[in-house]
Design an enzyme around this catalytic site. Sequence first.
Site, PDB file in Angstrom:
ATOM      1  N   PHE A   1     -12.660  12.191  -4.857  1.00 51.98           N
ATOM      2  CA  PHE A   1     -11.356  12.394  -4.234  1.00 51.98           C
ATOM      3  C   PHE A   1     -11.289  13.831  -3.715  1.00 51.98           C
ATOM      4  O   PHE A   1     -11.638  14.770  -4.441  1.00 51.98           O
ATOM      5  CB  PHE A   1     -10.229  12.127  -5.241  1.00 51.98           C
ATOM      6  CG  PHE A   1      -8.879  12.058  -4.597  1.00 51.98           C
ATOM      7  CD1 PHE A   1      -8.504  10.947  -3.868  1.00 51.98           C
ATOM      8  CD2 PHE A   1      -7.993  13.110  -4.695  1.00 51.98           C
ATOM      9  CE1 PHE A   1      -7.266  10.880  -3.254  1.00 51.98           C
ATOM     10  CE2 PHE A   1      -6.750  13.057  -4.082  1.00 51.98           C
ATOM     11  CZ  PHE A   1      -6.387  11.932  -3.362  1.00 51.98           C
TER      12      PHE A   1
ATOM     13  N   ASP B   1     -12.045  13.241 -14.536  1.00 50.22           N
ATOM     14  CA  ASP B   1     -10.786  12.894 -13.880  1.00 50.22           C
ATOM     15  C   ASP B   1     -10.515  11.425 -14.177  1.00 50.22           C
ATOM     16  O   ASP B   1     -11.299  10.551 -13.790  1.00 50.22           O
ATOM     17  CB  ASP B   1     -10.907  13.137 -12.370  1.00 50.22           C
ATOM     18  CG  ASP B   1      -9.630  12.825 -11.601  1.00 50.22           C
ATOM     19  OD1 ASP B   1      -8.841  11.980 -12.058  1.00 50.22           O
ATOM     20  OD2 ASP B   1      -9.439  13.398 -10.509  1.00 50.22           O
TER      21      ASP B   1
ATOM     22  N   TYR C   1       1.397   8.816 -12.299  1.00 47.10           N
ATOM     23  CA  TYR C   1       2.142   7.932 -11.394  1.00 47.10           C
ATOM     24  C   TYR C   1       1.381   6.703 -10.929  1.00 47.10           C
ATOM     25  O   TYR C   1       1.939   5.884 -10.193  1.00 47.10           O
ATOM     26  CB  TYR C   1       2.646   8.713 -10.179  1.00 47.10           C
ATOM     27  CG  TYR C   1       1.601   9.453  -9.383  1.00 47.10           C
ATOM     28  CD1 TYR C   1       0.816   8.804  -8.445  1.00 47.10           C
ATOM     29  CD2 TYR C   1       1.421  10.819  -9.547  1.00 47.10           C
ATOM     30  CE1 TYR C   1      -0.131   9.482  -7.705  1.00 47.10           C
ATOM     31  CE2 TYR C   1       0.479  11.513  -8.815  1.00 47.10           C
ATOM     32  CZ  TYR C   1      -0.294  10.836  -7.887  1.00 47.10           C
ATOM     33  OH  TYR C   1      -1.233  11.522  -7.165  1.00 47.10           O
ATOM     34  N   LYS C   2       0.134   6.532 -11.358  1.00 50.13           N
ATOM     35  CA  LYS C   2      -0.612   5.332 -10.970  1.00 50.13           C
ATOM     36  C   LYS C   2      -0.422   4.250 -12.036  1.00 50.13           C
ATOM     37  O   LYS C   2       0.657   3.690 -12.172  1.00 50.13           O
ATOM     38  CB  LYS C   2      -2.078   5.692 -10.731  1.00 50.13           C
ATOM     39  CG  LYS C   2      -2.302   6.594  -9.520  1.00 50.13           C
ATOM     40  CD  LYS C   2      -3.774   6.847  -9.274  1.00 50.13           C
ATOM     41  CE  LYS C   2      -4.041   7.582  -7.979  1.00 50.13           C
ATOM     42  NZ  LYS C   2      -3.553   8.980  -7.975  1.00 50.13           N
TER      43      LYS C   2
ATOM     44  N   ARG D   1      -7.958  -1.498   0.181  1.00 49.74           N
ATOM     45  CA  ARG D   1      -8.051  -1.266  -1.253  1.00 49.74           C
ATOM     46  C   ARG D   1      -6.985  -2.065  -1.987  1.00 49.74           C
ATOM     47  O   ARG D   1      -5.814  -2.037  -1.623  1.00 49.74           O
ATOM     48  CB  ARG D   1      -7.897   0.231  -1.540  1.00 49.74           C
ATOM     49  CG  ARG D   1      -8.320   0.652  -2.919  1.00 49.74           C
ATOM     50  CD  ARG D   1      -8.287   2.170  -3.064  1.00 49.74           C
ATOM     51  NE  ARG D   1      -6.927   2.695  -2.952  1.00 49.74           N
ATOM     52  CZ  ARG D   1      -6.523   3.825  -3.531  1.00 49.74           C
ATOM     53  NH1 ARG D   1      -7.368   4.549  -4.234  1.00 49.74           N
ATOM     54  NH2 ARG D   1      -5.287   4.246  -3.394  1.00 49.74           N
TER      55      ARG D   1
END
Length: 414
Positions: free
Chosen positions: A130, A199, A224-225, A373
């Site tokens: 990322f 991560d 928040y995921k 995705r």
Amino acid sequence: MSLSMPLSRDDFQRLDRDDPLGDRRARFDLPDGEIYLDGNSLGAMPAHIPGRMDRILREEWARGLIRSWNDADWYPAPQRTGGKIARLIGAQANEVIVADSTSINLFKVLVAATRMRPGRKVILGEKGNFPTDVYVASGVAELTGCELRCVDPDEVLAALTDEVAILSLTHVNYKSGRRYDMAAITARAHEVGALVVWDLCHSAGAMPVDLNGCAADFAVGCGYKYLNGGPGAPAFVFVAERHIPLVDQPLTGWHGHARPFAFVHDYEAHPTIDRMLVGTAPQLGVLALEAALEVFDGVDMQVLRKKSVALCDLFIRLCDEQLAGLGIELRSPRDAAQRGSQVSLAHADAYPVMQALIARGVIGDFRAPDILRFGFTPLYTRYVDVWDGVQALRDVLESGEWHRPEFIARKSVT
């Protein structure tokens, strides 16, 4: 149900009836008539959050005012919330705290880790990670006089030499969903004397993680995921207990002080995980995340992982069977042991295809340049959502409706 047999929608409905996590969906406020397959980017809202936030706003803030730091137990919320996350990632409660954003926490642990390996000058990263992880590591390398060296994922083990101070990897790749073998990689890094920063943004809450079982050093992740803490929810940071006394993190703010309310002139790091704090927590966000984590109460993470694997495997099978010849290519590993809780497909016109699919009420997302995705969140994704989602994608591709101008025009957030 055998995956070798022909499938029907009735088969998926039967799986939902037998799902041991089936009752969890009712704990979320999901819009009727939509299939949400983007919890890997923004988790759905737990249904009890508005009530909790209303109490925070109307009672604790409006009436309690500043007294609520004590009277409503606001002050220890980062520690409490970190303790709840610790159970999901294989850590002790005293090793995890909620603070800041993932990027800021990554900066803190990378600098702290390089200080623990003086004389070594390489931060090893991965190509295709990322971007913010690479950007932060690049900045840390510049500040600390190190070299950021990025290699292909298959080359990570071979690149671990005694030059490496820190290995910084994302456990599950944001784009492909590919999963690293945390235990094997951590063990190899330790053999050469390197520390590892993981991560967990696309792992925490979606699958079991065993940080202590793998002897992990540091980890960061967002709220928040899959943790469903809301847009921009605060992140978390893990420091193995054995490292806490040695951590010299660079953002020495007052909440990381050993005695923050003594207001002394000189900095003295807190003896616990609290030393990873900086300033006052974004309290509304921390309290929302703390409440959101209640949906995991009583959930066996192995059961959650079993459902995640089944959802992804069935999605891949249906795509193979029903999307052949429609320009779709699988970009996630077929082997579930090498995959997180998402499936990525490639299409030359992925952006407008996804916009057309979203217009039909099936919400996934796009990642440049060509990725469709789909995230599968076992607490609220139904098996029938997999069936209906693939049918909708096939209809979009066969109809060519994605050619419409409103689907081709790029939005600010893609």
